[in-house]
Scaffold this motif. Structure first.
Motif, mmCIF file in Angstrom:
data_model
loop_
_atom_site.group_PDB
_atom_site.id
_atom_site.type_symbol
_atom_site.label_atom_id
_atom_site.label_comp_id
_atom_site.label_asym_id
_atom_site.label_seq_id
_atom_site.Cartn_x
_atom_site.Cartn_y
_atom_site.Cartn_z
ATOM 1 N N UNK A 38 -93.581 -2.710 -34.949
ATOM 2 C CA UNK A 38 -94.454 -3.400 -34.003
ATOM 3 C C UNK A 38 -95.634 -3.991 -34.767
ATOM 4 N N UNK A 39 -96.377 -4.824 -34.089
ATOM 5 C CA UNK A 39 -97.557 -5.429 -34.696
ATOM 6 C C UNK A 39 -98.481 -5.949 -33.621
ATOM 7 N N UNK A 40 -99.681 -6.333 -34.026
ATOM 8 C CA UNK A 40 -100.604 -6.817 -33.018
ATOM 9 C C UNK A 40 -101.921 -7.321 -33.569
ATOM 10 N N UNK A 60 -100.398 -0.538 -41.625
ATOM 11 C CA UNK A 60 -101.508 -1.210 -42.287
ATOM 12 C C UNK A 60 -102.343 -1.903 -41.217
ATOM 13 N N UNK A 61 -103.641 -1.942 -41.439
ATOM 14 C CA UNK A 61 -104.572 -2.582 -40.511
ATOM 15 C C UNK A 61 -105.514 -3.471 -41.318
ATOM 16 N N UNK A 62 -105.859 -4.617 -40.740
ATOM 17 C CA UNK A 62 -106.675 -5.615 -41.426
ATOM 18 C C UNK A 62 -107.791 -6.070 -40.502
ATOM 19 N N UNK A 63 -109.023 -5.982 -40.978
ATOM 20 C CA UNK A 63 -110.183 -6.380 -40.180
ATOM 21 C C UNK A 63 -110.481 -7.853 -40.457
ATOM 22 N N UNK A 64 -110.410 -8.673 -39.411
ATOM 23 C CA UNK A 64 -110.683 -10.107 -39.565
ATOM 24 C C UNK A 64 -112.097 -10.482 -39.132
ATOM 25 N N UNK A 108 -99.787 -3.869 -38.450
ATOM 26 C CA UNK A 108 -98.337 -3.918 -38.464
ATOM 27 C C UNK A 108 -97.856 -2.536 -38.875
ATOM 28 N N UNK A 109 -96.820 -2.041 -38.181
ATOM 29 C CA UNK A 109 -96.266 -0.714 -38.415
ATOM 30 C C UNK A 109 -94.841 -0.847 -38.940
#
Length: 297
Positions: A38-40, A60-64, A108-109
């Protein structure tokens, strides 16, 4: 793969505003390779907080945008635009938004037998600051677009984009000299924020530099280092994006729209618009409305 059409799984926080999610196969897979589960994209609320002792996937996670804090075993980090971090199935993790500047972030996982190896270096680092936040953000957007499509082709594109994000980030971390690099990144983000806020009234990159109390040559170097366009190119892009929006949502004369975005000479406005969009403003407007009319038939 499909966009969200049912209540999200329990690991999705309710403390979010606008969001985009897609959910593929939420049953953790041990098949060879890497698959995207999944993702988001999420606009976090001021009271956003996540605290888990375990998780079913490699994430993973990304701060925009915005700021926050991250706690992983033995590590603490301040999160800001460009922060990328990862946690795995058995990794306790806690992160939250800064209430004064809530985060906007992507995630995104991954599942699959090779997923732990893909994110191993990132998990050992805890969190990294990427050198090209704009590039990573664009790849996340493409991943979400693919995730909202159906079929094995879309699943493969998601997996490839996820791997590209991780490998590019690890190969291109933000390399900073002690203190100086962090200060330059802050200055760049301050200039970008000022440009996005004031692009309608700014006429040149020089005006932006003066408003940000920076030398224009230094500001230009910051944009080259951290972005993919010069200050003037970003200024023109923002102005022409607004002009395109006004062309298709209003019936205002072209001259008036040009003046709204800072072009008193309609011929100059037309030339710049055509350079950006490949069409003169009138052709752009007529083509949009013609296409809309045909779709309604």
């Amino acid at each position: 793969m499909s966009a969200q059409t049912q209540p999200p799984p329990g690991f999705i926080s309710p403390r979010i505003g606008r969001h985009r999610h897609f959910f593929a196969d939420l049953a953790p897979s041990h098949a060879p390779g890497v698959a995207v589960a999944c993702g988001g994209w999420e606009q976090c609320a001021p009271d956003y907080v996540v605290e888990r002792s375990h998780f079913p996937f490699q994430a993973i996670e990304f701060v925009s945008q915005g700021k926050g804090w991250l706690n992983l075993p033995g590590r603490q980090a301040r999160l800001c635009r460009g922060s990328l971090f990862s946690y795995g199935r058995d990794t306790p993790h806690w992160f939250c938004s800064d209430p004064d500047d809530p985060m906007v972030k992507y995630f995104v996982d991954f599942s699959g037998r090779d997923a732990p190896a893909l994110v191993a270096d990132l998990q050992r680092a805890g969190t990294i600051q990427v050198a090209r936040a704009d590039v990573i953000q664009e790849w996340f957007e493409q991943l979400l677009d693919a995730g909202e499509q159906a079929g094995p082709g879309a699943a493969r594109i998601c997996a490839l984009l996820g791997e590209l994000i991780v490998r590019h980030a690890m190969a291109n971390p933000l390399r900073t000299e002690e203190g100086a690099g962090a200060a330059s990144l802050v200055a760049y983000e301050r200039c970008r924020a000022a440009l996005r806020k004031n692009f309608l009234r700014l006429a040149s990159a020089g005006e932006l530099a003066r408003a940000c109390h920076l030398d224009i040559a230094y500001m230009t170097r910051l944009f080259r280092r951290y972005g993919n366009e010069s200050p003037y190119q970003m200024l023109v892009r923002l102005k022409m994006n607004r002009a395109a929006e006004r062309l298709v949502t209003t019936g205002l004369p072209l001259k008036e729209i040009g003046e709204e975005v800072g072009f008193t000479d309609p011929y100059h406005f037309s030339r710049v618009f055509k350079r950006v969009y490949g069409l003169a403003p009138k052709v752009f407007r007529d083509g949009y409305h013609r296409g809309t009319t045909e779709m309604r038939r």
